[in-house]
Design a protein around this motif. Structure first.
Motif, PDB file in Angstrom:
ATOM      1  N   GLU A  54       0.871  -1.123  -0.085  1.00 45.62           N
ATOM      2  CA  GLU A  54      -0.171   0.076   0.012  1.00 45.62           C
ATOM      3  C   GLU A  54       0.885   1.176   0.049  1.00 45.62           C
ATOM      4  O   GLU A  54       0.599   2.287  -0.753  1.00 45.62           O
ATOM      5  N   SER A  65      -4.148   3.915  -5.100  1.00 44.07           N
ATOM      6  CA  SER A  65      -4.184   3.725  -3.783  1.00 44.07           C
ATOM      7  C   SER A  65      -5.161   4.588  -3.056  1.00 44.07           C
ATOM      8  O   SER A  65      -5.462   4.143  -1.963  1.00 44.07           O
ATOM      9  N   SER A  68      -7.990   2.160  -1.445  1.00 42.44           N
ATOM     10  CA  SER A  68      -7.558   1.007  -0.684  1.00 42.44           C
ATOM     11  C   SER A  68      -8.457   0.631   0.034  1.00 42.44           C
ATOM     12  O   SER A  68      -8.350  -0.378   0.583  1.00 42.44           O
TER      13      SER A  68
END
Length: 70
Positions: A54, A65, A68
């Motif tokens: 990540e 991202s 996420s």
């Protein structure tokens, strides 16, 4: 004594997080010099720490991202 929890991610999960890239593309990405090193190489494949992947995505794949939590 505290136990620290770790979350792991294999190649399949990385493919999903990268937007469904092919196995070949995921292999190319995970073998880049700047991609995090796997924490283990198991008989079923390599595994990475979720936080490491990540963090890498936050730098190299900002548009992905941001999702996420999905």
């Amino acid at each position: 004594m505290s136990r620290e929890q770790f979350s792991f991610m294999g190649a399949h999960e990385i493919r999903i997080r990268l937007g469904g890239v092919s196995r070949q593309r995921a292999y190319m990405i995970t073998n880049r010099a700047d991609f995090p090193q796997p924490v283990a190489d198991l008989s079923q494949g390599k595994v990475w720490l979720v936080g490491d992947v990540e963090t890498w995505m936050g730098v190299h794949r900002r548009h992905q991202s941001a999702n996420s939590e999905a």
